[in-house]
Design a protein around this motif. Sequence first.
Motif, PDB file in Angstrom:
ATOM      1  N   MET A 101      48.577  36.965  26.969  1.00 19.64           N
ATOM      2  CA  MET A 101      47.085  36.780  26.741  1.00 19.64           C
ATOM      3  C   MET A 101      46.492  36.133  27.980  1.00 19.64           C
ATOM      4  N   LEU A 102      47.059  34.973  28.228  1.00 20.57           N
ATOM      5  CA  LEU A 102      46.771  34.248  29.263  1.00 20.57           C
ATOM      6  C   LEU A 102      46.290  34.692  30.667  1.00 20.57           C
ATOM      7  N   GLY A 103      47.586  35.863  31.035  1.00 19.21           N
ATOM      8  CA  GLY A 103      47.428  36.414  32.234  1.00 19.21           C
ATOM      9  C   GLY A 103      46.527  37.375  32.191  1.00 19.21           C
ATOM     10  N   GLY A 104      46.507  38.364  31.079  1.00 19.75           N
ATOM     11  CA  GLY A 104      45.245  39.223  30.862  1.00 19.75           C
ATOM     12  C   GLY A 104      43.872  38.633  30.897  1.00 19.75           C
ATOM     13  N   LEU A 105      43.671  37.316  30.426  1.00 22.55           N
ATOM     14  CA  LEU A 105      42.323  36.786  30.581  1.00 22.55           C
ATOM     15  C   LEU A 105      42.176  36.393  32.055  1.00 22.55           C
ATOM     16  N   GLN A 106      43.094  36.179  32.809  1.00 21.07           N
ATOM     17  CA  GLN A 106      42.856  35.843  34.016  1.00 21.07           C
ATOM     18  C   GLN A 106      42.224  37.048  34.689  1.00 21.07           C
ATOM     19  N   LEU A 107      42.995  38.242  34.537  1.00 19.87           N
ATOM     20  CA  LEU A 107      42.659  39.275  35.232  1.00 19.87           C
ATOM     21  C   LEU A 107      41.440  39.732  34.566  1.00 19.87           C
ATOM     22  N   TYR A 108      41.131  39.814  33.467  1.00 16.69           N
ATOM     23  CA  TYR A 108      39.882  40.045  32.988  1.00 16.69           C
ATOM     24  C   TYR A 108      38.677  39.493  33.607  1.00 16.69           C
ATOM     25  N   ALA A 109      38.738  38.199  33.842  1.00 17.56           N
ATOM     26  CA  ALA A 109      37.817  37.049  34.336  1.00 17.56           C
ATOM     27  C   ALA A 109      37.439  37.543  35.999  1.00 17.56           C
ATOM     28  N   LEU A 110      38.624  37.732  36.327  1.00 17.28           N
ATOM     29  CA  LEU A 110      38.502  37.972  37.950  1.00 17.28           C
ATOM     30  C   LEU A 110      37.861  39.595  38.178  1.00 17.28           C
ATOM     31  N   ARG A 111      38.287  40.433  37.244  1.00 21.95           N
ATOM     32  CA  ARG A 111      37.526  41.769  37.259  1.00 21.95           C
ATOM     33  C   ARG A 111      36.068  41.463  37.439  1.00 21.95           C
ATOM     34  N   GLN A 112      35.447  40.688  36.363  1.00 20.62           N
ATOM     35  CA  GLN A 112      34.174  40.537  36.321  1.00 20.62           C
ATOM     36  C   GLN A 112      33.536  39.976  37.399  1.00 20.62           C
ATOM     37  N   GLU A 113      34.256  38.986  38.036  1.00 17.87           N
ATOM     38  CA  GLU A 113      33.895  38.337  39.430  1.00 17.87           C
ATOM     39  C   GLU A 113      33.812  39.464  40.437  1.00 17.87           C
ATOM     40  N   VAL A 114      34.750  40.086  40.587  1.00 20.49           N
ATOM     41  CA  VAL A 114      34.536  41.387  41.895  1.00 20.49           C
ATOM     42  C   VAL A 114      33.711  42.502  41.738  1.00 20.49           C
ATOM     43  N   LEU A 115      33.475  42.818  40.336  1.00 20.94           N
ATOM     44  CA  LEU A 115      32.734  43.751  39.783  1.00 20.94           C
ATOM     45  C   LEU A 115      31.353  43.485  40.179  1.00 20.94           C
ATOM     46  N   ARG A 116      30.982  42.209  39.658  1.00 19.70           N
ATOM     47  CA  ARG A 116      29.500  41.754  39.878  1.00 19.70           C
ATOM     48  C   ARG A 116      29.098  41.481  41.274  1.00 19.70           C
ATOM     49  N   SER A 117      30.016  40.997  42.282  1.00 25.30           N
ATOM     50  CA  SER A 117      29.777  40.811  43.503  1.00 25.30           C
ATOM     51  C   SER A 117      29.792  42.155  44.365  1.00 25.30           C
ATOM     52  N   GLY A 118      30.175  42.956  43.733  1.00 30.32           N
ATOM     53  CA  GLY A 118      30.084  44.256  44.708  1.00 30.32           C
ATOM     54  C   GLY A 118      31.240  44.495  45.496  1.00 30.32           C
ATOM     55  N   ARG A 119      32.113  43.372  45.511  1.00 25.73           N
ATOM     56  CA  ARG A 119      32.894  43.291  46.261  1.00 25.73           C
ATOM     57  C   ARG A 119      34.127  44.689  46.307  1.00 25.73           C
ATOM     58  N   LEU A 120      34.291  45.051  45.381  1.00 23.22           N
ATOM     59  CA  LEU A 120      35.266  46.053  45.087  1.00 23.22           C
ATOM     60  C   LEU A 120      34.832  46.909  43.734  1.00 23.22           C
ATOM     61  N   LYS A 121      35.143  48.373  43.928  1.00 14.18           N
ATOM     62  CA  LYS A 121      35.003  49.040  42.694  1.00 14.18           C
ATOM     63  C   LYS A 121      36.217  48.815  41.880  1.00 14.18           C
ATOM     64  N   GLU A 122      36.027  49.301  40.374  1.00 12.64           N
ATOM     65  CA  GLU A 122      37.063  48.986  39.496  1.00 12.64           C
ATOM     66  C   GLU A 122      38.264  49.714  39.892  1.00 12.64           C
ATOM     67  N   LYS A 123      38.463  50.967  40.167  1.00 15.44           N
ATOM     68  CA  LYS A 123      39.596  51.455  40.852  1.00 15.44           C
ATOM     69  C   LYS A 123      40.319  50.754  41.876  1.00 15.44           C
ATOM     70  N   ASP A 124      39.310  50.189  42.985  1.00 14.76           N
ATOM     71  CA  ASP A 124      39.883  49.753  43.922  1.00 14.76           C
ATOM     72  C   ASP A 124      40.565  48.492  43.470  1.00 14.76           C
ATOM     73  N   PHE A 125      39.888  47.781  42.571  1.00 14.76           N
ATOM     74  CA  PHE A 125      40.367  46.399  42.273  1.00 14.76           C
ATOM     75  C   PHE A 125      41.993  46.644  41.658  1.00 14.76           C
ATOM     76  N   HIS A 126      41.908  47.672  40.613  1.00 18.60           N
ATOM     77  CA  HIS A 126      43.254  47.842  40.115  1.00 18.60           C
ATOM     78  C   HIS A 126      44.379  48.251  41.185  1.00 18.60           C
ATOM     79  N   GLU A 127      44.038  48.797  42.147  1.00 17.89           N
ATOM     80  CA  GLU A 127      45.085  49.206  43.092  1.00 17.89           C
ATOM     81  C   GLU A 127      45.266  48.239  44.120  1.00 17.89           C
ATOM     82  N   ARG A 128      44.302  47.467  44.374  1.00 19.28           N
ATOM     83  CA  ARG A 128      44.821  46.101  45.289  1.00 19.28           C
ATOM     84  C   ARG A 128      45.629  45.169  44.345  1.00 19.28           C
ATOM     85  N   PHE A 129      45.548  45.193  42.964  1.00 18.55           N
ATOM     86  CA  PHE A 129      46.323  44.385  42.131  1.00 18.55           C
ATOM     87  C   PHE A 129      47.835  45.040  42.403  1.00 18.55           C
TER      88      PHE A 129
END
Length: 589
Positions: free
Chosen positions: A525-553
């Motif tokens: 859960m803690l690792g999942g919460l980290q990735l969930y929070a980071l996804r929100q950060e990068v999507l809001r900033s427009g830095r990456l699209k969701e698919k790009d975020f997943h593939e960077r990971f």
Amino acid sequence: MRNPSILRGDSGKITNREEEHTTAGDFLGHRPPTARKNGAGAECISDRIVRVSRDLNDLNAFHKVRSSPQRYERIHGFFQTELDALEEVPFEIYDQNGKIDYLLLKNWLRYQLIQLQYHAEKDQRVLSLLGGYFPIRLAHIIDARQRVDDADGKQTASRIVEVLQHIDMVKSRIINGKEPVEHDIALHAANTLEELKEHMQEWWSFYKDYDPQFTYWVSDPYPKLDVALQDLRNTIKRVVLGIEPTDEEAIIGEPIGRAGISAALEVEMIPYTPEELIEVGRKEYRWCEDEMRKAASELGFQEWRNALEYVKQQYVEPGQQPRLVRDLMKEATTYVKKHELVTVPPICEDTIQMFMMSPADQKVNPFFLGGDSIIVSYPTSTMSHDQKLMGMRGNNIHFSRATVFHEMIPGHHLHMHYLSRHRAYRQLFSTPFSIEGWAYYWEMLLWDAVSWPKTPENRIGMLFWRMHRCARIVFSLKYHLGEMSVGECIKLLVDWVGHEQATAEGEVRRSVMGGYGPLYQAAYMLGGLQLYALRQEVLRSGRLKEKDFHERFLRANQMPNELFRALVRDEELDRDFKSEWRFYGGQER
């Protein structure tokens, strides 16, 4: 072996696509050359990681006896030398990925030294329990065989006779109970004796009959030693641990304590106390209970536990579970491809293998496992009636639906496919906050996704697992803090989550006896919460699209999630990077 030469970009920094010629000294495990100020001559950091990993594998394979002082000195020296050499490398010569690799290796080496010291201290307490003399004597005998020293059968036989006398004295002292023994030390001692027994068996097979003089002298005392080691191990289990040697149901672990948890949190870059993380688990559990009540109400139940019982009864008949799992795998894979959430390589999708879990393995893994393949846990005809019903209820249709995409695609199977193909050298830094966090993260995403079909029964199945992850944080940390017993851990899973007694016992047995680190269960859960929070950060900033975020990971391979955050956000890094990401704020739903 061919070694590509270094290439440089406009910045002049060494990149991890770039490698250099290595010297003979490197391959012999000598200190690598330090970098000149402009970076020329510096050992490529990815090469360094590979070399360190391979050297450590060789050292561990050669120095077999875990409690051997010689092993401790050799491996401690290796870690310290590598850490000192790394400190001499100019950090600024690397690009962002190189800096991440530098920090990963530095962080890992420091933790290995801490772990080595921790185990050495525990081994010292075990040696005290075992009288000190004979484990060291046997370690010397095994080490000599590794070096292929000239064997003196007569002298070796005399030493084994002395060892047998010491084993008798230790056994008598334990039976008479002359000194209190902590259970974790007793368990460690029993495991040490098993290890020595196995190594001595290999030692005997190396010389037996090949060396007639050796065989002549040692053929009498060695079999007695083999029996004596097993007998002492059985005595410790029976007298100190209170279990029969053949008891496969007993659950006995080795709590690591607050200092061990703190060290593990530091290397995982989780800047929280154990108590703060336990509260995260409790807070998430309260959210799950609220959602359970909503789903239960839609099914006409006032109590969510009654709705959970209704869901548990929805299992397939014997022989049909593989078909169910196969269809659920197809459903999840089709969904993530259709909605372009992540790239699923054809080889990854087309080569999944399925196996059935044995009844013995189901005692440790009551639910099915995934990764390279899917291993289906379901009752067999050899089980008792009660065991069959508990196994079927625990692997019902709706629990299974949530488990399949966690274990296969887009969860572990997809992740492992990428791990072996992209920056594979980073697998040295394996962390459950990445591995299990990724799989749990998809549980959160598909819960949020309106397009992922969810009946109330489906939602209850998903919530069961989320509640399970919450409970894992609480019971695993409290267990390792010494604040919960094994029985209390089992009871928590039954009371909080609605586990069957058998599945709760299996989960706790896996947690404390499965060879996992102290944070492994909390990391889902803690690792999942980290990735969930980071996804929100990068999507809001427009830095990456969701698919790009997943593939960077996926292409970044493994690392603490805070370092992945620094990588994906292109943060400024220094060689003394400290963890400070407070990722949890009661995540937005």
